[in-house]
Design a protein around this motif. Structure first.
Motif, PDB file in Angstrom:
ATOM      1  N   GLN A  97       3.263  -5.224  -1.234  1.00  0.00           N
ATOM      2  CA  GLN A  97       4.598  -5.576  -1.721  1.00  0.00           C
ATOM      3  C   GLN A  97       5.257  -6.341  -0.588  1.00  0.00           C
ATOM      4  OE1 GLN A  97       7.888  -2.716  -2.147  1.00  0.00           O
ATOM      5  NE2 GLN A  97       7.764  -3.003  -4.365  1.00  0.00           N
ATOM      6  N   GLY A  98       5.637  -7.591  -0.844  1.00  0.00           N
ATOM      7  CA  GLY A  98       6.164  -8.426   0.240  1.00  0.00           C
ATOM      8  C   GLY A  98       5.142  -8.532   1.347  1.00  0.00           C
ATOM      9  N   ASP A  99       5.589  -8.309   2.574  1.00  0.00           N
ATOM     10  CA  ASP A  99       4.673  -8.409   3.711  1.00  0.00           C
ATOM     11  C   ASP A  99       4.032  -7.074   4.051  1.00  0.00           C
ATOM     12  OD1 ASP A  99       5.243 -11.068   4.021  1.00  0.00           O
ATOM     13  OD2 ASP A  99       6.914 -10.707   5.411  1.00  0.00           O
ATOM     14  N   GLU A 100       4.397  -6.040   3.309  1.00  0.00           N
ATOM     15  CA  GLU A 100       3.858  -4.714   3.595  1.00  0.00           C
ATOM     16  C   GLU A 100       2.646  -4.430   2.714  1.00  0.00           C
ATOM     17  OE1 GLU A 100       4.135  -2.305   5.603  1.00  0.00           O
ATOM     18  OE2 GLU A 100       6.033  -2.625   6.684  1.00  0.00           O
ATOM     19  N   GLU A 101       1.721  -3.623   3.220  1.00  0.00           N
ATOM     20  CA  GLU A 101       0.561  -3.257   2.421  1.00  0.00           C
ATOM     21  C   GLU A 101       0.125  -1.835   2.744  1.00  0.00           C
ATOM     22  OE1 GLU A 101      -2.956  -5.653   3.006  1.00  0.00           O
ATOM     23  OE2 GLU A 101      -3.849  -4.908   1.151  1.00  0.00           O
ATOM     24  N   ILE A 102      -0.191  -1.082   1.698  1.00  0.00           N
ATOM     25  CA  ILE A 102      -0.809   0.232   1.884  1.00  0.00           C
ATOM     26  C   ILE A 102      -2.243   0.107   1.378  1.00  0.00           C
ATOM     27  CG2 ILE A 102      -0.797   2.644   1.143  1.00  0.00           C
ATOM     28  CD1 ILE A 102       2.269   2.460   1.122  1.00  0.00           C
ATOM     29  N   THR A 103      -3.192   0.304   2.279  1.00  0.00           N
ATOM     30  CA  THR A 103      -4.595   0.148   1.906  1.00  0.00           C
ATOM     31  C   THR A 103      -5.195   1.495   1.513  1.00  0.00           C
ATOM     32  OG1 THR A 103      -5.381   0.546   4.144  1.00  0.00           O
ATOM     33  CG2 THR A 103      -4.863  -1.749   3.572  1.00  0.00           C
ATOM     34  N   ALA A 104      -6.316   1.431   0.814  1.00  0.00           N
ATOM     35  CA  ALA A 104      -7.043   2.652   0.477  1.00  0.00           C
ATOM     36  C   ALA A 104      -7.506   3.346   1.756  1.00  0.00           C
ATOM     37  CB  ALA A 104      -8.231   2.321  -0.416  1.00  0.00           C
ATOM     38  N   GLU A 148       3.090   7.444   2.345  1.00  0.00           N
ATOM     39  CA  GLU A 148       4.179   6.473   2.349  1.00  0.00           C
ATOM     40  C   GLU A 148       4.025   5.587   1.128  1.00  0.00           C
ATOM     41  OE1 GLU A 148       5.429   5.969   7.002  1.00  0.00           O
ATOM     42  OE2 GLU A 148       4.126   4.444   6.169  1.00  0.00           O
ATOM     43  N   VAL A 149       5.158   5.067   0.630  1.00  0.00           N
ATOM     44  CA  VAL A 149       5.123   4.136  -0.498  1.00  0.00           C
ATOM     45  C   VAL A 149       5.964   2.924  -0.126  1.00  0.00           C
ATOM     46  CG1 VAL A 149       4.906   6.079  -2.115  1.00  0.00           C
ATOM     47  CG2 VAL A 149       7.168   5.072  -1.690  1.00  0.00           C
ATOM     48  N   LEU A 150       5.810   1.843  -0.905  1.00  0.00           N
ATOM     49  CA  LEU A 150       6.590   0.627  -0.645  1.00  0.00           C
ATOM     50  C   LEU A 150       7.658   0.455  -1.723  1.00  0.00           C
ATOM     51  CD1 LEU A 150       3.637  -1.809   0.218  1.00  0.00           C
ATOM     52  CD2 LEU A 150       4.931  -0.305   1.753  1.00  0.00           C
ATOM     53  N   ILE A 151       8.901   0.293  -1.278  1.00  0.00           N
ATOM     54  CA  ILE A 151      10.016  -0.016  -2.176  1.00  0.00           C
ATOM     55  C   ILE A 151      10.856  -1.093  -1.496  1.00  0.00           C
ATOM     56  CG2 ILE A 151      11.975   0.903  -3.490  1.00  0.00           C
ATOM     57  CD1 ILE A 151      11.018   3.674  -3.085  1.00  0.00           C
ATOM     58  N   ARG A 152      11.234  -2.130  -2.266  1.00  0.00           N
ATOM     59  CA  ARG A 152      12.039  -3.222  -1.672  1.00  0.00           C
ATOM     60  C   ARG A 152      11.367  -3.750  -0.402  1.00  0.00           C
ATOM     61  NH1 ARG A 152      17.010  -4.799  -4.516  1.00  0.00           N
ATOM     62  NH2 ARG A 152      17.011  -3.322  -6.220  1.00  0.00           N
ATOM     63  N   VAL A 162       7.752   0.459  -7.307  1.00  0.00           N
ATOM     64  CA  VAL A 162       7.236   1.164  -6.131  1.00  0.00           C
ATOM     65  C   VAL A 162       5.721   0.953  -6.077  1.00  0.00           C
ATOM     66  CG1 VAL A 162       7.004   3.405  -4.996  1.00  0.00           C
ATOM     67  CG2 VAL A 162       9.001   2.933  -6.431  1.00  0.00           C
ATOM     68  N   VAL A 163       5.206   0.577  -4.923  1.00  0.00           N
ATOM     69  CA  VAL A 163       3.756   0.404  -4.755  1.00  0.00           C
ATOM     70  C   VAL A 163       3.206   1.570  -3.940  1.00  0.00           C
ATOM     71  CG1 VAL A 163       1.982  -1.020  -3.667  1.00  0.00           C
ATOM     72  CG2 VAL A 163       3.787  -2.101  -5.032  1.00  0.00           C
ATOM     73  N   LEU A 164       2.235   2.279  -4.508  1.00  0.00           N
ATOM     74  CA  LEU A 164       1.605   3.402  -3.802  1.00  0.00           C
ATOM     75  C   LEU A 164       0.314   2.973  -3.127  1.00  0.00           C
ATOM     76  CD1 LEU A 164       2.590   4.812  -6.931  1.00  0.00           C
ATOM     77  CD2 LEU A 164       2.869   6.479  -5.118  1.00  0.00           C
ATOM     78  N   LEU A 165      -0.348   1.967  -3.724  1.00  0.00           N
ATOM     79  CA  LEU A 165      -1.561   1.372  -3.143  1.00  0.00           C
ATOM     80  C   LEU A 165      -1.461  -0.119  -3.411  1.00  0.00           C
ATOM     81  CD1 LEU A 165      -4.573   1.514  -2.055  1.00  0.00           C
ATOM     82  CD2 LEU A 165      -5.242   1.558  -4.450  1.00  0.00           C
ATOM     83  N   GLY A 166      -1.547  -0.923  -2.355  1.00  0.00           N
ATOM     84  CA  GLY A 166      -1.504  -2.361  -2.553  1.00  0.00           C
ATOM     85  C   GLY A 166      -0.383  -2.994  -1.759  1.00  0.00           C
TER      86      GLY A 166
END
Ligand SMILES: *Cc1c(COP(=O)(O)O)cnc(C)c1O
Length: 374
Positions: free
Chosen positions: A335-342, A294-298, A329-333
């Motif tokens: 963005q806003g209130d969302e986070e993708i961790t390692a 999953e990735v983060l956008i907007r 687009v954030v793949l790791l890290g």
């Protein structure tokens, strides 16, 4: 610019270092482990930042990493965790590096070189207390100390060992390793070795085993904001240091039943909006994330659809209609209130956060944020 970007937040690194300091106190020295390009975070910049924070020692794998740190102007003592081969002794003396020692033949070579240069070469002797990987087997430690004592020119500055499973909930094997280590420390003292540092604690030891601190600790993963595992008894508030970003390269609408990517492994089930991103396994984005990542956008999550290719992936943004080309687009890290961790990515690719950091960051160009160095 088309491509992906690694951002390294040095303020987060400082925060994590201060968490180590808070745990171990002022009287325990900290060796910051910056091997493997600082777990992909950029060895020289990370080492410099740690130096401004008062780190007492730096740890790298080999001369190949130690020499560039000296050439970059770092003055903190540097430990070569994998030791040296005979032809590297000149680098050790020239650049003031400290090798880890676990082989008798290398001890003899170091001794000869030190005598020839009428100097003393400091070393840290590594003892294998149960990991079974690197080090003098603990049952042979006494014999090894006798050898070292018989050799002139070697100054034993430290004695170390390494935990095999301090990150696991069950600490019984770590406790056994600690016992063996203490016995070996006593044997070293009885043999007349005067060492300044005994050390065994990695991040998991620092977080969960205060008894393991001795005179120096060796944090790696926790400096980079990764928990050593999900099984710790006393988790510490750490801040992730690395972010992997890219931008939307193309946006398209496709009919229901459209295949996406190599092998046509994904078929859209509805009229879909698909964003194509210029990142792939060449950026360390594992092919196992095909149809899984999953990735983060907007500030929202979008699923990876289709296979990860070398330099491109496709994500489904049907549910995020406001997405535009060139959106971040954030793949790791975060963005806003969302986070993708390692850890999230690691769970999907059957590995650990350590490997995610190395894969994303290792020897790639990075953007360093919030440096405190002049
Ligand atoms: C890599 C390494 C560490 C750091 O381990 P973390 O689990 O990342 O804290 C400590 N000691 C040695 C010898 C290492 O090789």
């Amino acid at each position: 610019m088309v491509g992906s970007t690694i951002e390294i937040d040095l303020a987060a690194l400082r925060h994590n270092f201060s968490q180590v300091r808070k745990l171990v106190g002022q009287t325990t020295a900290i060796l910051g482990v910056v091997k493997s390009d600082a777990y992909g975070h950029g060895m020289v910049s990370v080492a410099r930042e740690l130096e401004t924070q008062g780190v007492e020692y730096l740890g790298v794998s080999t001369c190949r990493e130690g020499v560039p740190l000296r050439q970059a102007g770092l003055t903190t003592p540097i430990l070569l965790l994998l030791g040296i081969e005979e032809d590297e002794i000149t680098d050790v003396t020239k650049h003031d590096l400290t090798p880890v020692l676990f082989r008798g033949d290398i001890a003899e070579a170091i001794s000869s070189a030190a005598l020839a240069a009428s100097t003393q070469i400091p070393v840290h002797v590594k003892i294998d207390t149960g990991m079974g990987r690197l080090g003098v087997p603990y049952v042979e430690a006494e014999k090894f100390f006798e050898l070292i004592k018989s050799l002139k020119g070697i100054r034993v500055e430290g004695l170390l060992s390494h935990f095999a499973s301090a990150d696991e909930h069950d600490k019984s094997f770590s406790t056994q390793q600690l016992k063996r280590f203490r016995r070996v420390l006593n044997q070293a003292k009885s043999a007349g070795l005067n060492f300044r540092y005994a050390h065994i604690a990695n991040s998991a030891g620092i977080i969960d085993l205060p008894d393991s601190y001795h005179q120096l600790v060796r944090p790696g993963i926790m400096l980079y904001g990764g928990p050593p595992s999900q099984e710790l008894h006393h988790p510490v508030p750490l801040k992730p240091v690395m972010t992997l970003k890219t931008r939307v390269l193309q946006l398209k609408e496709v009919d229901a039943g459209s295949p996406l990517g190599y092998g046509c492994t994904y078929l859209t089930s509805r009229l879909s909006r698909i964003a194509t991103l210029p990142v792939g396994y060449d950026d360390g984005y594992d092919r196992l994330l095909s149809n899984k990542g999953e990735v983060l956008i907007r500030n929202r999550r979008a699923p990876v659809v289709g296979r990860v290719s070398m330099c491109l992936i496709t994500v489904d943004v049907t549910e995020i209609p406001e997405v535009l080309p060139e959106d971040e687009v954030v793949l790791l890290g975060r963005q806003g209130d969302e986070e993708i961790t390692a850890d999230e990515i690691a769970a999907k690719t059957d590995t650990i956060n350590y490997e995610i950091f190395c894969n994303f960051g290792g020897n790639r160009k990075k953007h360093f944020l919030n440096s405190s160095a002049p």
